[in-house]
Design a protein around this motif. Sequence first.
Motif, PDB file in Angstrom:
ATOM      1  N   ALA B 126     -91.756  43.880  55.822  1.00  0.00           N
ATOM      2  CA  ALA B 126     -93.076  43.779  55.187  1.00  0.00           C
ATOM      3  C   ALA B 126     -93.602  45.164  54.803  1.00  0.00           C
ATOM      4  O   ALA B 126     -94.111  45.369  53.696  1.00  0.00           O
ATOM      5  CB  ALA B 126     -94.066  43.083  56.125  1.00  0.00           C
ATOM      6  N   TYR B 127     -93.432  46.126  55.729  1.00  0.00           N
ATOM      7  CA  TYR B 127     -93.859  47.494  55.440  1.00  0.00           C
ATOM      8  C   TYR B 127     -93.125  48.040  54.213  1.00  0.00           C
ATOM      9  O   TYR B 127     -93.714  48.627  53.310  1.00  0.00           O
ATOM     10  CB  TYR B 127     -93.613  48.413  56.640  1.00  0.00           C
ATOM     11  N   PHE B 128     -91.807  47.836  54.203  1.00  0.00           N
ATOM     12  CA  PHE B 128     -90.991  48.378  53.116  1.00  0.00           C
ATOM     13  C   PHE B 128     -91.406  47.795  51.759  1.00  0.00           C
ATOM     14  O   PHE B 128     -91.663  48.525  50.797  1.00  0.00           O
ATOM     15  CB  PHE B 128     -89.509  48.110  53.367  1.00  0.00           C
ATOM     16  N   VAL B 129     -91.488  46.482  51.703  1.00  0.00           N
ATOM     17  CA  VAL B 129     -91.793  45.822  50.430  1.00  0.00           C
ATOM     18  C   VAL B 129     -93.176  46.232  49.940  1.00  0.00           C
ATOM     19  O   VAL B 129     -93.352  46.604  48.771  1.00  0.00           O
ATOM     20  CB  VAL B 129     -91.692  44.282  50.574  1.00  0.00           C
ATOM     21  N   GLU B 130     -94.145  46.230  50.843  1.00  0.00           N
ATOM     22  CA  GLU B 130     -95.514  46.553  50.440  1.00  0.00           C
ATOM     23  C   GLU B 130     -95.627  47.990  49.924  1.00  0.00           C
ATOM     24  O   GLU B 130     -96.209  48.251  48.879  1.00  0.00           O
ATOM     25  CB  GLU B 130     -96.461  46.327  51.624  1.00  0.00           C
ATOM     26  N   SER B 131     -95.030  48.922  50.679  1.00  0.00           N
ATOM     27  CA  SER B 131     -95.153  50.333  50.280  1.00  0.00           C
ATOM     28  C   SER B 131     -94.420  50.612  48.965  1.00  0.00           C
ATOM     29  O   SER B 131     -94.893  51.359  48.121  1.00  0.00           O
ATOM     30  CB  SER B 131     -94.637  51.248  51.393  1.00  0.00           C
ATOM     31  N   ARG B 132     -93.256  49.982  48.778  1.00  0.00           N
ATOM     32  CA  ARG B 132     -92.497  50.225  47.533  1.00  0.00           C
ATOM     33  C   ARG B 132     -93.135  49.521  46.339  1.00  0.00           C
ATOM     34  O   ARG B 132     -93.117  50.054  45.225  1.00  0.00           O
ATOM     35  CB  ARG B 132     -91.044  49.784  47.701  1.00  0.00           C
ATOM     36  N   GLU B 133     -93.675  48.316  46.563  1.00  0.00           N
ATOM     37  CA  GLU B 133     -94.342  47.641  45.449  1.00  0.00           C
ATOM     38  C   GLU B 133     -95.579  48.427  45.010  1.00  0.00           C
ATOM     39  O   GLU B 133     -95.881  48.509  43.823  1.00  0.00           O
ATOM     40  CB  GLU B 133     -94.721  46.207  45.845  1.00  0.00           C
ATOM     41  N   LYS B 134     -96.226  49.043  45.981  1.00  0.00           N
ATOM     42  CA  LYS B 134     -97.380  49.874  45.646  1.00  0.00           C
ATOM     43  C   LYS B 134     -96.926  51.080  44.809  1.00  0.00           C
ATOM     44  O   LYS B 134     -97.554  51.458  43.817  1.00  0.00           O
ATOM     45  CB  LYS B 134     -98.060  50.339  46.937  1.00  0.00           C
ATOM     46  N   ARG B 135     -95.799  51.682  45.213  1.00  0.00           N
ATOM     47  CA  ARG B 135     -95.286  52.857  44.506  1.00  0.00           C
ATOM     48  C   ARG B 135     -94.902  52.529  43.054  1.00  0.00           C
ATOM     49  O   ARG B 135     -95.188  53.285  42.138  1.00  0.00           O
ATOM     50  CB  ARG B 135     -94.070  53.409  45.260  1.00  0.00           C
ATOM     51  N   PHE B 136     -94.258  51.372  42.884  1.00  0.00           N
ATOM     52  CA  PHE B 136     -93.791  51.007  41.547  1.00  0.00           C
ATOM     53  C   PHE B 136     -94.840  50.231  40.739  1.00  0.00           C
ATOM     54  O   PHE B 136     -94.682  50.043  39.540  1.00  0.00           O
ATOM     55  CB  PHE B 136     -92.507  50.172  41.641  1.00  0.00           C
ATOM     56  N   GLY B 137     -95.872  49.757  41.423  1.00  0.00           N
ATOM     57  CA  GLY B 137     -96.909  49.010  40.719  1.00  0.00           C
ATOM     58  C   GLY B 137     -96.457  47.636  40.252  1.00  0.00           C
ATOM     59  O   GLY B 137     -97.047  47.058  39.348  1.00  0.00           O
ATOM     60  N   THR B 138     -95.411  47.107  40.855  1.00  0.00           N
ATOM     61  CA  THR B 138     -94.917  45.777  40.494  1.00  0.00           C
ATOM     62  C   THR B 138     -93.997  45.284  41.613  1.00  0.00           C
ATOM     63  O   THR B 138     -93.760  45.995  42.587  1.00  0.00           O
ATOM     64  CB  THR B 138     -94.167  45.822  39.149  1.00  0.00           C
ATOM     65  N   THR B 139     -93.513  44.054  41.485  1.00  0.00           N
ATOM     66  CA  THR B 139     -92.606  43.533  42.514  1.00  0.00           C
ATOM     67  C   THR B 139     -91.259  44.247  42.432  1.00  0.00           C
ATOM     68  O   THR B 139     -90.867  44.751  41.371  1.00  0.00           O
ATOM     69  CB  THR B 139     -92.353  42.024  42.321  1.00  0.00           C
ATOM     70  N   LEU B 140     -90.530  44.271  43.547  1.00  0.00           N
ATOM     71  CA  LEU B 140     -89.219  44.925  43.547  1.00  0.00           C
ATOM     72  C   LEU B 140     -88.246  44.178  42.637  1.00  0.00           C
ATOM     73  O   LEU B 140     -87.392  44.800  41.986  1.00  0.00           O
ATOM     74  CB  LEU B 140     -88.677  45.011  44.979  1.00  0.00           C
ATOM     75  N   ALA B 141     -88.388  42.870  42.566  1.00  0.00           N
ATOM     76  CA  ALA B 141     -87.523  42.097  41.660  1.00  0.00           C
ATOM     77  C   ALA B 141     -87.768  42.526  40.210  1.00  0.00           C
ATOM     78  O   ALA B 141     -86.827  42.624  39.418  1.00  0.00           O
ATOM     79  CB  ALA B 141     -87.791  40.607  41.826  1.00  0.00           C
ATOM     80  N   ALA B 142     -89.013  42.809  39.874  1.00  0.00           N
ATOM     81  CA  ALA B 142     -89.335  43.230  38.500  1.00  0.00           C
ATOM     82  C   ALA B 142     -88.778  44.619  38.213  1.00  0.00           C
ATOM     83  O   ALA B 142     -88.353  44.906  37.086  1.00  0.00           O
ATOM     84  CB  ALA B 142     -90.848  43.209  38.291  1.00  0.00           C
TER      85      ALA B 142
END
Lengths: 226, 226
Positions: B126-142
């Motif tokens: 959860a930490y990883f996904v949230e922090s990276r999605e914040k960095r990229f401004g979109t979902t990791l899949a996107a």
Amino acid sequence: MGLKLFELCGTDPTRVFSPFCWRARMALALKGLPFESIPWRFTETERLAFAQHDKVPVLVDGERAVPDSWAIAQYLDEAYPETLSLLRGNPQPYLFVAAWNDTVVQAGVVRFIVSDIPPLLGEEKAYFVESREKRFGTTLAAVTADRDEKLPAFRASLQPMRHALRGRAFLGGDTPDYADCIVFGTFMWARVVSPLALLEADDPIHAWRERMLDLAGGMARNAPCC
Amino acid sequence: MGLKLFELCGTDPTRVFSPFCWRARMALALKGLPFESIPWRFTETERLAFAQHDKVPVLVDGERAVPDSWAIAQYLDEAYPETLSLLRGNPQPYLFVAAWNDTVVQAGVVRFIVSDIPPLLGEEKAYFVESREKRFGTTLAAVTADRDEKLPAFRASLQPMRHALRGRAFLGGDTPDYADCIVFGTFMWARVVSPLALLEADDPIHAWRERMLDLAGGMARNAPCC
């Protein structure tokens, strides 16, 4: 005897404009070695026959002729070990800097400035234009026609250099080394032949270039340019 | 005592997948220094408090704790001078290789593989996904959705590396050095987490990566991966 450096110029023998000659020039300047500049023009290949080479720079040190800017840097470190070390005893990583510079900076810059070179040339102009138009597959004017639009992408491609300069005055650290000579040679080539502002004034690479221009008593800053 | 290396993993403690941990791993392997791998997960910051740091890698050598892959490389050269030299007495040009790798290779690779990382994680997911999605401004899949279309431009951006490897087995020349560790770390990160083929089989960088995989008894080749 003294050192002699065969360098590329056009009708003005003091206006040296090859990026590779500027690497050798700055290398000599950083080492504090005075040299005599021997003007050389495209097509004067027979004048370099003594060095078994057909391009400049060629360094002449007494009986010894050293062609090629990379070989000159290595030679200078070997022959003048008491002066500033250009390659600091390990040439390998400097080959990476050269590879980056050649494929990104120099391959980029030529497309901004190549059409500014012919007016500087004399009778070798026809050779230059024909050979370069063949290389690019179009007229030199066409190569640089959209240069203003291409500037942002070129500046973005320099990001590794900005990153490398964070917290450092030179690529060499507190003092410049041959990595600085390599990249600066390309920028001096542009400065000498073209009025185009490749870098924005607030770019850290601009500040680095200013420091390089000031080295060795302003040798590069005082060189004839546009 | 022996050397200990805190390294990033997920639910599988043998599957190390941080590019910076792989730099340290390969540095130790090139120097022939055995080490104990200490698995560490995102969010276990308190476990690194002894090193006054919050990220891996952290090297522990007896009483000494050395955080940060760059500091580890410098430390290993100082503490183990009788083994292969990583920085060959002059760290400066390796900072340029790191700058290029970080801004071009690593910044490129993350956009191909970041969505492959969450399945490897446990409660820190959860930490990883949230922090990276914040960095990229979109979902990791996107972020990775159009990765096949982006591959040609990424491969083209590696041209300086191809140029640097011409006529050489490693960036370090006949033998690898820390320049090789830096770039290889990024490729190992991709290899461990993602099945995507970043390089074409006839790419000289692919051949270099094969040589790196074989070093130190195939340490990297034998590491758990996709």
